[in-house]
Design an enzyme around this catalytic site. Structure first.
Site, PDB file in Angstrom:
ATOM      1  N   ARG A  23      -7.605 -49.802   6.670  1.00  0.00           N
ATOM      2  CA  ARG A  23      -6.472 -49.811   7.610  1.00  0.00           C
ATOM      3  C   ARG A  23      -6.291 -48.466   8.303  1.00  0.00           C
ATOM      4  O   ARG A  23      -5.427 -48.325   9.167  1.00  0.00           O
ATOM      5  CB  ARG A  23      -5.181 -50.153   6.859  1.00  0.00           C
ATOM      6  CG  ARG A  23      -5.125 -51.562   6.407  1.00  0.00           C
ATOM      7  CD  ARG A  23      -3.747 -52.156   6.342  1.00  0.00           C
ATOM      8  NE  ARG A  23      -2.697 -51.310   5.870  1.00  0.00           N
ATOM      9  CZ  ARG A  23      -1.770 -51.699   4.986  1.00  0.00           C
ATOM     10  NH1 ARG A  23      -1.825 -52.905   4.458  1.00  0.00           N
ATOM     11  NH2 ARG A  23      -0.799 -50.901   4.641  1.00  0.00           N
ATOM     12  N   THR A  34      -2.440 -57.574  12.584  1.00  0.00           N
ATOM     13  CA  THR A  34      -2.904 -57.701  11.199  1.00  0.00           C
ATOM     14  C   THR A  34      -4.398 -57.459  11.146  1.00  0.00           C
ATOM     15  O   THR A  34      -5.139 -57.969  11.989  1.00  0.00           O
ATOM     16  CB  THR A  34      -2.616 -59.093  10.577  1.00  0.00           C
ATOM     17  OG1 THR A  34      -3.532 -59.312   9.493  1.00  0.00           O
ATOM     18  CG2 THR A  34      -2.785 -60.240  11.539  1.00  0.00           C
ATOM     19  N   HIS A  46      -7.133 -49.350   1.253  1.00  0.00           N
ATOM     20  CA  HIS A  46      -6.463 -48.970   2.503  1.00  0.00           C
ATOM     21  C   HIS A  46      -7.334 -48.171   3.456  1.00  0.00           C
ATOM     22  O   HIS A  46      -6.914 -47.916   4.585  1.00  0.00           O
ATOM     23  CB  HIS A  46      -5.152 -48.256   2.178  1.00  0.00           C
ATOM     24  CG  HIS A  46      -4.183 -49.172   1.496  1.00  0.00           C
ATOM     25  ND1 HIS A  46      -4.294 -49.475   0.157  1.00  0.00           N
ATOM     26  CD2 HIS A  46      -3.151 -49.902   1.974  1.00  0.00           C
ATOM     27  CE1 HIS A  46      -3.346 -50.336  -0.170  1.00  0.00           C
ATOM     28  NE2 HIS A  46      -2.642 -50.617   0.913  1.00  0.00           N
ATOM     29  N   ILE A  47      -8.539 -47.799   3.017  1.00  0.00           N
ATOM     30  CA  ILE A  47      -9.498 -47.166   3.940  1.00  0.00           C
ATOM     31  C   ILE A  47      -9.697 -48.077   5.145  1.00  0.00           C
ATOM     32  O   ILE A  47      -9.859 -47.623   6.277  1.00  0.00           O
ATOM     33  CB  ILE A  47     -10.826 -46.902   3.201  1.00  0.00           C
ATOM     34  CG1 ILE A  47     -10.656 -45.690   2.295  1.00  0.00           C
ATOM     35  CG2 ILE A  47     -12.001 -46.727   4.159  1.00  0.00           C
ATOM     36  CD1 ILE A  47     -11.854 -45.349   1.462  1.00  0.00           C
ATOM     37  N   LYS A  76       9.157 -53.179   3.492  1.00  0.00           N
ATOM     38  CA  LYS A  76      10.394 -53.350   2.711  1.00  0.00           C
ATOM     39  C   LYS A  76      11.619 -53.339   3.635  1.00  0.00           C
ATOM     40  O   LYS A  76      12.717 -53.016   3.205  1.00  0.00           O
ATOM     41  CB  LYS A  76      10.537 -52.217   1.689  1.00  0.00           C
ATOM     42  CG  LYS A  76       9.364 -52.070   0.757  1.00  0.00           C
ATOM     43  CD  LYS A  76       9.653 -51.165  -0.401  1.00  0.00           C
ATOM     44  CE  LYS A  76       9.816 -49.718  -0.027  1.00  0.00           C
ATOM     45  NZ  LYS A  76       8.554 -49.033   0.310  1.00  0.00           N
ATOM     46  N   ARG A 110     -21.610 -52.527 -10.623  1.00  0.00           N
ATOM     47  CA  ARG A 110     -20.635 -51.511 -10.212  1.00  0.00           C
ATOM     48  C   ARG A 110     -19.663 -52.119  -9.214  1.00  0.00           C
ATOM     49  O   ARG A 110     -20.044 -52.971  -8.418  1.00  0.00           O
ATOM     50  CB  ARG A 110     -21.325 -50.307  -9.553  1.00  0.00           C
ATOM     51  CG  ARG A 110     -22.167 -49.484 -10.513  1.00  0.00           C
ATOM     52  CD  ARG A 110     -21.299 -48.720 -11.522  1.00  0.00           C
ATOM     53  NE  ARG A 110     -22.100 -47.837 -12.365  1.00  0.00           N
ATOM     54  CZ  ARG A 110     -22.709 -48.202 -13.491  1.00  0.00           C
ATOM     55  NH1 ARG A 110     -22.632 -49.452 -13.910  1.00  0.00           N
ATOM     56  NH2 ARG A 110     -23.408 -47.321 -14.192  1.00  0.00           N
ATOM     57  N   GLU A 155      -9.967 -59.795  -1.450  1.00  0.00           N
ATOM     58  CA  GLU A 155      -9.004 -59.573  -2.542  1.00  0.00           C
ATOM     59  C   GLU A 155      -8.304 -60.859  -3.000  1.00  0.00           C
ATOM     60  O   GLU A 155      -7.884 -60.977  -4.139  1.00  0.00           O
ATOM     61  CB  GLU A 155      -7.950 -58.539  -2.125  1.00  0.00           C
ATOM     62  CG  GLU A 155      -7.126 -59.000  -0.933  1.00  0.00           C
ATOM     63  CD  GLU A 155      -6.108 -58.000  -0.435  1.00  0.00           C
ATOM     64  OE1 GLU A 155      -5.863 -56.976  -1.087  1.00  0.00           O
ATOM     65  OE2 GLU A 155      -5.542 -58.266   0.642  1.00  0.00           O
ATOM     66  N   ASP A 212      -6.097 -58.628   8.870  1.00  0.00           N
ATOM     67  CA  ASP A 212      -6.639 -59.829   8.219  1.00  0.00           C
ATOM     68  C   ASP A 212      -7.044 -60.915   9.211  1.00  0.00           C
ATOM     69  O   ASP A 212      -7.738 -61.856   8.839  1.00  0.00           O
ATOM     70  CB  ASP A 212      -5.598 -60.414   7.253  1.00  0.00           C
ATOM     71  CG  ASP A 212      -5.324 -59.502   6.078  1.00  0.00           C
ATOM     72  OD1 ASP A 212      -6.025 -58.490   5.941  1.00  0.00           O
ATOM     73  OD2 ASP A 212      -4.408 -59.808   5.294  1.00  0.00           O
TER      74      ASP A 212
END
Ligand code: F6P
Length: 367
Positions: free
Chosen positions: A294, A143, A291-292, A79, A285, A240, A145
């Site tokens: 990261r 990153t 965030h684990i 932010k 399931r 995701e 990613d």
């Protein structure tokens, strides 16, 4: 008064295992040059923009041993864009203002001669903007990613894949015991690298990624095959940002002012619902790793890459290589222009050898 030249370091965007190793690499290399000192801005550029400023000294002593730790000692935020800084108007509504001139003036005011910005594509877009305004700035890519095209790998990615693979292995034994379909959701908003590598490492039956929109009927076929051939359990990895051929990315609008991007998450539940609607009889399931991926200590590859990037970035400052980003290309640490670095994403190519090899080992991408 110190006559040393001042280098300011900051970390921006989401955190990533290896950030501290970059900071330590910069500081260690800088300590070999008697005319330089290093300071750090807390929470990206916010530490400079705030009044009073939040700036700390970075020395060999204060950074000793931090390469082993996850997170960033400088804190971070998604932010803190100085180019689009959120400001509330009198009527209560929000707008954004460009505070880059003010930022550059403040940096001059405290005698900063160069800046190293450690961050992903959003942060490097800010670096390019500030460079065009005259700031001496160098970028370091970050990153989990792995979606930056100007570098073959980013640190943090392999740690994330290791964490996801360890979790996947655990889900396999419970899936087998209960004859269940286990869906594990990993990060990857635009690029499915974490999902793809985890699926291959773990031996998944199904891997769904943003680059290959899936057909739910084909996913169902692969599940049915596994129950028909007697195996009776299925492990799925889904990024995701994955979406079905006729669907949209599963996201939720963030209510946080100035938040840098759309908030993804929950595709595991969307997929579960789609499977039930298609008549999937097996127990399903869902696990969202979140965030684990990261957090925690970086694996050795990422510590090494991050350290090399840190040393390189400082040497780029020494060589006046501003407006550029450190990069890892063809097994070498080099540099690329920031403009080039932010021009393209590194996405999974569905015709690549890696995807073909994954398919050869029985992984369905739902296409
Ligand atoms: O950009 C890296 C990333 O890990 C994405 O895969 C994910 O969507 C995003 O960060 C989440 O960031 P945060 O929750 O910190 O805003």
């Amino acid at each position: 008064m110190s006559t040393k030249k001042k280098l300011l370091v900051l970390t921006g965007g989401g955190d990533c295992p290896g950030l501290n190793a970059v900071i330590r690499g910069i500081v260690k290399r800088a300590s070999q040059e008697s005319d330089w000192s290093v300071i750090g801005s807390i929470e990206a550029f916010n530490g400079v923009l705030e009044d009073p400023m939040r700036i700390i000294d970075l020395t060999s002593e204060t950074t000793a041993g931090i390469h082993v730790k996850g997170g960033t000692i400088l804190k971070t935020t998604n932010k803190g864009n100085p180019v689009k800084f959120p400001r509330q108007l009198e009527d209560g509504s929000w707008t954004t203002i460009d505070r880059s001139e003010e930022l550059i003036e403040k940096l001059k005011g405290i005698g900063v001669e160069a800046v190293i910005n450690i961050g992903g594509d959003g942060s490097q877009r800010i670096s390019q903007h500030l460079f065009e305004k005259g700031l001496n700035i160098v970028g370091v890519p970050k990153t989990i990613d792995n979606d930056l095209s100007a570098t073959d790998f980013t640190f943090g990615f392999r740690t994330a894949v290791q964490i996801a693979t360890d979790s996947f292995d655990k889900l396999v034994t419970t899936a087998e015991s209960h004859h269940r379909v286990m869906i594990m959701e990993v990060m990857g908003r635009d690029a499915g690298w974490i999902a793809l590598h985890t699926a291959i490492a773990g031996g998944a039956e199904i891997c769904l990624i943003p680059e290959i929109p899936y057909d739910i009927d084909i996913v169902m076929e692969r599940i049915n095959e596994r129950y028909e051939d007697g195996r009776g359990f299925v492990n799925i990895v889904v990024a995701e940002g994955a979406k079905s051929k006729d669907g949209k990315v599963t996201s939720e609008k963030s209510d946080v002012i100035g938040y840098g991007h759309e908030r993804l998450g929950g595709v595991a539940f969307t997929l579960s619902r789609q499977l039930k609607e298609r008549g999937c009889q097996a127990d399903i399931r869902e696990t969202v790793l979140g965030h684990i991926q990261r957090g925690g200590t970086p694996i050795s590859f990422d510590r090494i890459l991050a350290t090399l990037f840190g040393v390189k970035a400082f040497e780029m400052v020494l060589e006046n290589e501003f407006g550029k980003m450190a990069s890892y290309k063809n097994n070498e640490i080099t540099s690329v222009g920031l403009k080039e670095a932010i021009s393209d994403y590194n996405l999974v190519d569905k015709n690549s050898f890696t995807v073909r090899a994954a398919k050869s080992t029985g992984i369905s991408f739902g296409d």
